[in-house]
Scaffold this active site. Structure first.
Site, PDB file in Angstrom:
ATOM      1  N   GLU A  42       0.833  -1.213   0.000  1.00  0.00           N
ATOM      2  CA  GLU A  42       0.000   0.000   0.000  1.00  0.00           C
ATOM      3  C   GLU A  42       0.860   1.253   0.000  1.00  0.00           C
ATOM      4  OE1 GLU A  42      -3.152   0.370  -1.141  1.00  0.00           O
ATOM      5  OE2 GLU A  42      -3.654  -1.148   0.358  1.00  0.00           O
ATOM      6  N   ASP A  45       2.923   2.125  -4.939  1.00  0.00           N
ATOM      7  CA  ASP A  45       2.917   2.222  -6.418  1.00  0.00           C
ATOM      8  C   ASP A  45       3.586   3.508  -6.913  1.00  0.00           C
ATOM      9  OD1 ASP A  45       0.651   3.739  -5.658  1.00  0.00           O
ATOM     10  OD2 ASP A  45      -0.594   3.016  -7.318  1.00  0.00           O
ATOM     11  N   GLY A 134     -11.997   2.717  -1.406  1.00  0.00           N
ATOM     12  CA  GLY A 134     -10.674   2.117  -1.552  1.00  0.00           C
ATOM     13  C   GLY A 134     -10.676   0.884  -2.439  1.00  0.00           C
ATOM     14  N   ASP A 182      -4.246   0.924  -9.624  1.00  0.00           N
ATOM     15  CA  ASP A 182      -5.687   0.713  -9.776  1.00  0.00           C
ATOM     16  C   ASP A 182      -6.059   0.419 -11.222  1.00  0.00           C
ATOM     17  OD1 ASP A 182      -5.427   1.499  -7.190  1.00  0.00           O
ATOM     18  OD2 ASP A 182      -6.616   3.330  -7.367  1.00  0.00           O
TER      19      ASP A 182
END
Ligand code: ADP
Ligand code: MG
Length: 393
Positions: A42, A45, A134, A182
């Site tokens: 988390e 990225d 999220g 994402d």
């Protein structure tokens, strides 16, 4: 207790029926893209690190047909907004209100920029990805829009280029400086697999998650704490400061000893942000090795460590997420919970747990009742197997 997922085939039927009812003709094209849940990795990225998301069985589904002769733009009805927007095609596409349409405008603008403007269209969109939780409803909307554009033009983009076009839309039209996870997960997800993504090289590896005795349980706290001052952009800037101070292109190239040697040159908060990122990249790689070996308990320990680091060093958790993880931990291995952590950007939204499939019902009931007792908020819970990425239906 556990919410069921509406199958994609059913969503397909729904969108066709609702499009037809609204526009008086059946759609010519239907495209879908999933949300995603990040198992671990988390806030790594945008630091060129590793992430381990999977596409979930929650989708944004969009239907379209050519507009009647004489129309010069796109008429887009969105079911969640319960409103339509007009996107003119005879002028530059600009961001504006309503803000939900900016994700769509940004993607279409990306196609126009590449000389791939769509014709005038009528469009109907729906989504079963919870918004702002999220689970990347925004990427699902972007990637579904891009996939629809591919269908309309009868021409596919390279999936990596498509994910990057969607990321750019989110940066430039929605104003969110997101990383690449994402859109990659939504575009490139593979059924039955987690997606290990190296955000530096953009290489992906499919990690099998076909062991039916293990399930992914998603717990929505149903809270969203909006931070004034943009918590996400601020974290990103702090990471860039840390990398610059260390003389590195990104925190991916840093190690804990290198960071510690430079501690005197770093603001304490920036130091802690960097410590999270370095530790989280390492945990992600280790968790993948454990998952590949079927060592779920060891993988789960990395999830708990990830949560603690996001809470203490990265300051992106909140009381409600901490309560969910605390309940997961107290159920523990004896009760069938391997690991649990917050997932996504934080400040509310969802937690993810790896659990024993045979104990899902008891685990979900206990999390729901203890969470409600402690927070006075009703959570929503659902399961998902790793789903496939975007498709033309
Ligand atoms: P997440 O991506 O985690 O769900 P974001 O804040 O990035 O959270 O994106 C949520 C926003 O995306 C919503 O506020 C809304 O503007 C937009 N959005 C996503 N899906 C849809 C949809 N199907 N219809 C309308 N707006 C949507
Ligand atoms: Mg998003």
């Amino acid at each position: 207790m556990v919410e069921s997922n509406v199958p994609l085939a059913t969503l397909h039927e729904q969108v066709v029926a609702r499009f037809t009812a609204r526009f008086g003709q059946p759609p010519h094209w239907v495209a879908a893209a999933p949300g995603r849940v990040n198992v671990i990795g988390e806030h790594t990225d945008y630091n060129d690190g590793f992430v381990l998301p999977m596409a979930i069985e929650r989708f944004c589904v969009i239907a379209a047909a050519p507009a009647p002769a004489g129309s010069r733009g796109i008429t887009w009805f969105d079911e969640i907004a319960n409103a339509a927007v007009e996107i003119p095609l005879d002028a530059p596409i600009t961001k504006g209100s309503p803000s939900w349409a900016n994700y769509i405008r940004g993607v279409i603008a990306g196609f126009v920029e590449q000389g791939k403007a769509p014709p005038a269209l009528q469009v109907y969109s729906l989504s079963t990805v919870p918004l702002g939780g999220g689970l990347s409803s925004s990427a699902a909307l972007e990637v579904a829009t891009a996939t629809l554009m591919e269908a309309v033009r009868g021409e596919k983009l390279d999936p990596v280029a498509k994910a990057l076009l969607c990321q750019k839309a989110e940066h430039q039209y929605a104003g969110v400086p997101c990383g690449i996870m994402d859109q990659f997960a939504s575009a490139l997800g593979r059924e039955g697999h987690l997606l290990l993504l190296d955000c530096r090289s953009r290489e992906t590896q499919a990690v099998s998650m076909s062991d039916a005795s293990v399930s992914v349980l998603i717990i929505n706290t149903n809270v969203k704490h909006e931070l004034t001052g943009g918590g996400y952009a601020q974290r990103r800037a702090q990471c860039e400061t840390a990398a610059r101070t260390l003389g590195l292109p990104s925190l991916r190239s840093a190690t804990q000893p290198v960071l510690d040697a430079a501690r005197g040159k770093l603001d304490e908060v920036v130091y802690r942000r960097a410590r999270h990122v370095i530790g989280e990249i390492d945990r992600t790689v280790k968790a993948v090795a454990e998952i590949r070996a079927g060592r779920w308990e060891a993988a789960g320990q990395h999830m708990y460590a990830s949560h603690a680091s996001l809470r203490d060093d990265y300051d992106v958790s909140c009381e409600e997420l901490d309560v969910v993880v605390d309940i997961g931990r107290s159920i523990g291995m004896a009760g069938g919970v391997y690991g649990c952590r917050m997932t996504g950007g934080g400040f509310g939204g969802c937690a993810v747990a790896l659990v024993q499939t045979s104990k899902v019902a008891e685990i979900a009931a206990r999390i729901a009742s203890e969470y409600e007792a402690r927070t006075k908020i009703k959570p929503t819970l659902f399961l998902s197997r790793p789903a496939s990425g975007a498709v033309i239906l």
